[in-house]
Design a protein around this motif. Structure first.
Motif, PDB file in Angstrom:
ATOM      1  N   GLN A  32      -2.689 -13.108   0.982  1.00  0.00           N
ATOM      2  CA  GLN A  32      -1.338 -13.593   0.518  1.00  0.00           C
ATOM      3  C   GLN A  32      -1.687 -14.725  -0.041  1.00  0.00           C
TER       4      GLN A  32
ATOM      5  N   TYR B 295      -2.194  -9.138  -6.193  1.00  0.00           N
ATOM      6  CA  TYR B 295      -1.180  -8.079  -5.400  1.00  0.00           C
ATOM      7  C   TYR B 295      -1.016  -7.014  -6.471  1.00  0.00           C
ATOM      8  N   VAL B 296      -1.240  -6.851  -7.760  1.00  0.00           N
ATOM      9  CA  VAL B 296      -1.034  -5.812  -8.333  1.00  0.00           C
ATOM     10  C   VAL B 296      -2.413  -4.683  -8.060  1.00  0.00           C
TER      11      VAL B 296
ATOM     12  N   MET C  43      -1.723  -3.352  -4.802  1.00  0.00           N
ATOM     13  CA  MET C  43      -0.901  -2.066  -4.757  1.00  0.00           C
ATOM     14  C   MET C  43      -1.338  -0.786  -5.629  1.00  0.00           C
ATOM     15  N   SER C  44      -2.113  -1.052  -6.462  1.00  0.00           N
ATOM     16  CA  SER C  44      -2.945  -0.023  -7.310  1.00  0.00           C
ATOM     17  C   SER C  44      -3.749   0.688  -6.409  1.00  0.00           C
TER      18      SER C  44
ATOM     19  N   ALA D 212      -3.723   0.651  -3.189  1.00  0.00           N
ATOM     20  CA  ALA D 212      -2.958   1.594  -2.110  1.00  0.00           C
ATOM     21  C   ALA D 212      -2.355   2.781  -2.776  1.00  0.00           C
ATOM     22  N   VAL D 213      -1.848   2.781  -3.889  1.00  0.00           N
ATOM     23  CA  VAL D 213      -1.202   3.936  -4.500  1.00  0.00           C
ATOM     24  C   VAL D 213      -2.414   4.936  -4.615  1.00  0.00           C
TER      25      VAL D 213
END
Length: 632
Positions: free
Chosen positions: A605, A612-613, A616-617, A619-620
């Protein structure tokens, strides 16, 4: 009458609140005057109720409010006025107002003047609550209240480390006794589903005579009395309590608080009458305490310490009477003791005031010509406690001796020995302080002067009471007018009086003659030793044999320290080491782990949008791959 009863209790509380909140900004004369006035008005109100009260008057219950309810039993916050509580209220407020007046002069130069009177008023309120409450729970609240006030007043001069230790010692030893009292109250509530005196008295017959339950309850209550009234083994706090200002010693540790244990047993007489084994226990504890305290007092050199051990001994006398079943005799001696012991403590305060704070009798002497009012009143108090014929102490103590003889001649003998030792140490105190040549410094001699009127007037009043107090309960073979006897006054309160073996009139006269002869023999011997032969008190290290044991207080404090205090301190240190070596390390390990994991996750963080992107990518992507593998 209900409003008068409430006012007696509330007035000292009002004095406490006003002086506690605003006393710092008020003149000393206003602070002292207000504190004294509220207690004196309470005394006047109590006296007005007393004037309309008779030995046959019924109990008055004043219900203030419904406190709480448990198992269907309502516990009311209510007050009870009967012959016993009214007697105690008169003693508390009457002597209390005299001591308040005395304190105005004694504490006039003290920086904590308003605090002192704030604490005194709170004490009077707590003591009144203790004796006026209609049930054991209200008694316990007042019981704890006087304990807190005792702590505050003993350690009043808190700059002195030793005084602070004395206050803590008193507080802790009283808490030990208070636990016993609390257990006794819980046991009564569990067995009878009630804690108010009237209901408990009505249902006390449900207990088996001398059965296990009644013995448990009465011993538990007596443990509370042992702590508050300084009986073996919980008595060593009282001599140390002399660290407080002298008016405190007079009010709390002579006339009122320490007699709370006596009041508790007398108030619970309907229980103790069913437990003769407990009564025997009480009698022998009182006898042992009286003997030990009298022996220690024989070679003490601090004027207040002598009076402190004397108080412990006299309380032992009262418990001897209680254990023998003579509740009235115990209350009679409680009353006369309040007169002459308050007089003696205030007289010692006047001596200390004249001696610029000196309390060691080895540095006194020849004071009778310098402070004559103090001397003559102190002499009356000394004669009263030692048994001069017809003075208050002689009459009440003689009743205890007769009661002890009726119970057991052996108990009478040892009680008589304790009475003889009382005469020895009190005459020793008198002659070392007021006779011979002055042994203090030139500066102290130059400072010697009589105390002001607001200090000597209470001495005069108490001296008069010490002379006439015994006539409240003359022996039956002297007076047959029962309407003036304390025994008749307390007749309705002592619900189940114990029948003692008859003692013939001839035997009573013989016992009285022996007691009077003992008084004059001791007076002659002690006067010859300290006045004619001019024997001086020695430092503790110079005494040998029994004198050394007495001067060193039988090393009871040292024994307690070795057997109780040091082991507990050792366990505390061991627990502290375990806490630091084990518990602290476990807590620190968990805390450090949380901190380290937080630092690790903190990197995720960092405020960078690209990071962050990416996360997230990833994780997806991981979710899609896992879902594809599970469905393929």
């Amino acid at each position: 009458m209900d409003n008068l009863i409430i006012a007696i209790l509330i007035l000292p509380l009002i004095g406490f609140l006003i002086n506690g909140l605003f006393g710092k900004h008020l003149p000393k004369v206003v602070v002292g005057g207000l504190a004294t006035l509220v207690v004196f008005v309470s005394f006047v109100l109590a006296a007005s109720i007393f004037s309309d009260y008779t030995a046959d008057s019924s109990v008055t219950i004043v219900r203030l409010f419904k406190w709480f309810q448990i198992d269907g039993v309502p516990i009311n916050f209510s007050l009870q006025i009967d012959q016993l509580s009214l007697m105690m209220v008169l003693i508390i407020t009457g002597i209390g107002s005299l001591i308040h007046l005395y304190s105005i002069g004694y504490m006039s130069h003290d920086a904590g003047f308003y605090k002192f009177f704030t604490y005194l008023n709170l004490f009077i309120f707590s003591m009144l609550l203790l004796v006026m409450g209609s049930n054991y729970l209200i008694l316990f609240i007042g019981w704890e209240g006087v304990g807190v006030c005792s702590y505050l007043l003993i350690g009043f001069w808190y700059d002195n480390v030793e005084y602070g230790k004395a206050a803590r010692k008193a507080f802790i030893m009283n808490r030990i006794g208070d636990l016993g009292l609390l257990i006794g109250i819980f046991a009564i509530a569990y067995q009878l589903n009630a804690i108010d005196y009237l209901t408990v008295a009505q249902n006390a017959s449900k207990f088996e005579y001398n059965g296990g339950i009644i013995l448990f309850i009465t011993v538990s209550l007596f443990i509370g009395a042992m702590g508050k009234s300084a009986q073996i083994p919980l008595f060593t706090w009282l001599p140390d309590a002399m660290a407080g200002p002298t008016p405190v010693s007079a009010l709390i540790h002579a006339a009122t608080m320490v007699t709370a244990g006596i009041y508790l047993v007398v108030r619970s007489n309907f229980l103790y009458t069913l437990a003769p084994s407990t009564m025997e226990f009480i009698m022998y504890i009182g006898l042992a305490t009286s003997l030990v305290a009298s022996f220690i007092a024989l070679r003490q050199n601090d004027i207040k310490k002598v009076l402190a051990y004397s108080t412990v001994s006299q309380l032992g006398f009262m418990f001897i009477a209680l254990g023998a079943g003579s509740y009235t005799t115990a209350m009679f001696h409680l009353m006369t003791h309040a007169f002459f012991k308050a007089l003696l403590f205030l007289g010692s305060g006047s001596v200390i005031h004249a001696m610029s704070g000196e309390q060691d009798m080895r540095h006194m002497g020849g004071l009778r010509k310098k402070i004559p009012v103090t001397y003559w009143t102190f002499l009356i108090g000394t004669l009263a406690i030692t048994g001069f014929p017809f003075l208050s102490g002689m009459i009440s103590k003689d009743e205890i001796l007769v009661t002890a003889f009726a119970k057991n001649p052996v108990v009478w003998f040892f009680t008589f020995v304790s009475a003889a030792m009382t005469a020895i140490y009190m005459f020793r105190l008198l002659y070392l302080t007021f006779f011979g040549e002055f042994r203090g410094s030139k500066e102290q001699e130059h400072h010697l002067h009589e105390s002001p009127l607001n200090m000597t007037l209470p001495l005069i009043v108490l001296a008069i009471l010490s002379v006439v107090g015994g006539f409240f309960n003359l022996p039956h073979f002297v007076s047959h007018d029962h309407s003036q006897k304390l025994a008749h006054w307390l007749n309705k309160v002592i619900i189940s009086p114990i029948e003692l073996p008859e003692v013939s009139v001839a035997t009573e006269w013989i016992l009285l003659a022996i007691t009077v002869a003992m008084f004059f023999i001791v007076w002659f011997i002690v006067r010859n030793t300290y006045v004619n032969k001019k024997k001086m008190a020695l430092p503790d290290s110079k005494y040998v044999g029994w004198e050394r044991l007495s001067a060193q207080k039988l090393k009871i404090d040292e024994i307690y320290n070795a057997m109780i205090v040091k082991p507990i301190e050792g366990m505390g240190k061991a627990a502290s080491m375990f806490d630091k070596a084990v518990l602290d390390r476990i807590v620190n390990f968990v805390a450090n782990g949380a901190e380290d994991s937080g630092k690790s996750f903190k990197r995720l963080q960092n405020g960078n949008v690209e990071t962050y992107v990416l996360i997230m990518s990833l994780a997806v992507g991981i979710i899609l791959i896992v879902n594809f593998l599970l469905n393929s």
